[in-house]
Scaffold this motif. Sequence first.
Motif, PDB file in Angstrom:
ATOM      1  N   ALA A 155       5.564   0.764   7.737  1.00  0.00           N
ATOM      2  CA  ALA A 155       5.736  -0.052   6.340  1.00  0.00           C
ATOM      3  C   ALA A 155       5.846  -1.752   6.629  1.00  0.00           C
ATOM      4  O   ALA A 155       6.669  -2.097   7.211  1.00  0.00           O
ATOM      5  N   ASN A 204       2.887   3.679   4.073  1.00  0.00           N
ATOM      6  CA  ASN A 204       2.462   3.263   2.638  1.00  0.00           C
ATOM      7  C   ASN A 204       3.065   3.771   1.592  1.00  0.00           C
ATOM      8  O   ASN A 204       3.526   3.281   0.370  1.00  0.00           O
ATOM      9  N   ASP A 205       3.694   5.024   1.726  1.00  0.00           N
ATOM     10  CA  ASP A 205       4.493   5.678   0.784  1.00  0.00           C
ATOM     11  C   ASP A 205       5.972   4.696   0.514  1.00  0.00           C
ATOM     12  O   ASP A 205       6.297   4.449  -0.627  1.00  0.00           O
ATOM     13  N   ASP A 238       6.164   1.583   1.314  1.00  0.00           N
ATOM     14  CA  ASP A 238       5.684   0.232   0.460  1.00  0.00           C
ATOM     15  C   ASP A 238       5.291   0.323  -1.025  1.00  0.00           C
ATOM     16  O   ASP A 238       5.671  -0.464  -1.779  1.00  0.00           O
ATOM     17  N   SER A 239       4.721   1.491  -1.368  1.00  0.00           N
ATOM     18  CA  SER A 239       4.364   1.794  -2.762  1.00  0.00           C
ATOM     19  C   SER A 239       5.759   1.831  -3.544  1.00  0.00           C
ATOM     20  O   SER A 239       5.904   1.413  -4.717  1.00  0.00           O
TER      21      SER A 239
END
Length: 125
Positions: free
Chosen positions: A43, A117-118, A120-121
Amino acid sequence: MIQDVCATIILARGGSKGVPGKNLRPIGGIPLVARAVRAGIAAKSQSAVYVSTDDSAIAAVAKIHGARIINRPPSLAGDGASSEEGWLHALPIVRQDYPELSRLVFLQCTSPFIDGNDIDSCLSE
């Protein structure tokens, strides 16, 4: 772009009774704790990844994959200890390294398919 100072804390005690050694069990050849550490490191939003554990084998695997280790005392690692107690024990240690810490991410080893990515999202505004 995320401007906060964020860190990940992963609680990984060694004494699981339901599935002994579960945090070291491999999924796709990678131990659960390693998957969680890798997600935190991947992340972009994270400054550091910490694993709070009472187990030397978990600590060794987590460290190999890039985590900083917080040695959790036995009083916070038994069946009666809550996750919140583990996080509250870890927080001052993380704050020593990052006094400007503004947000924490709590990852569980038992959610092996979360990726950087999860994370960071979830933190994006």
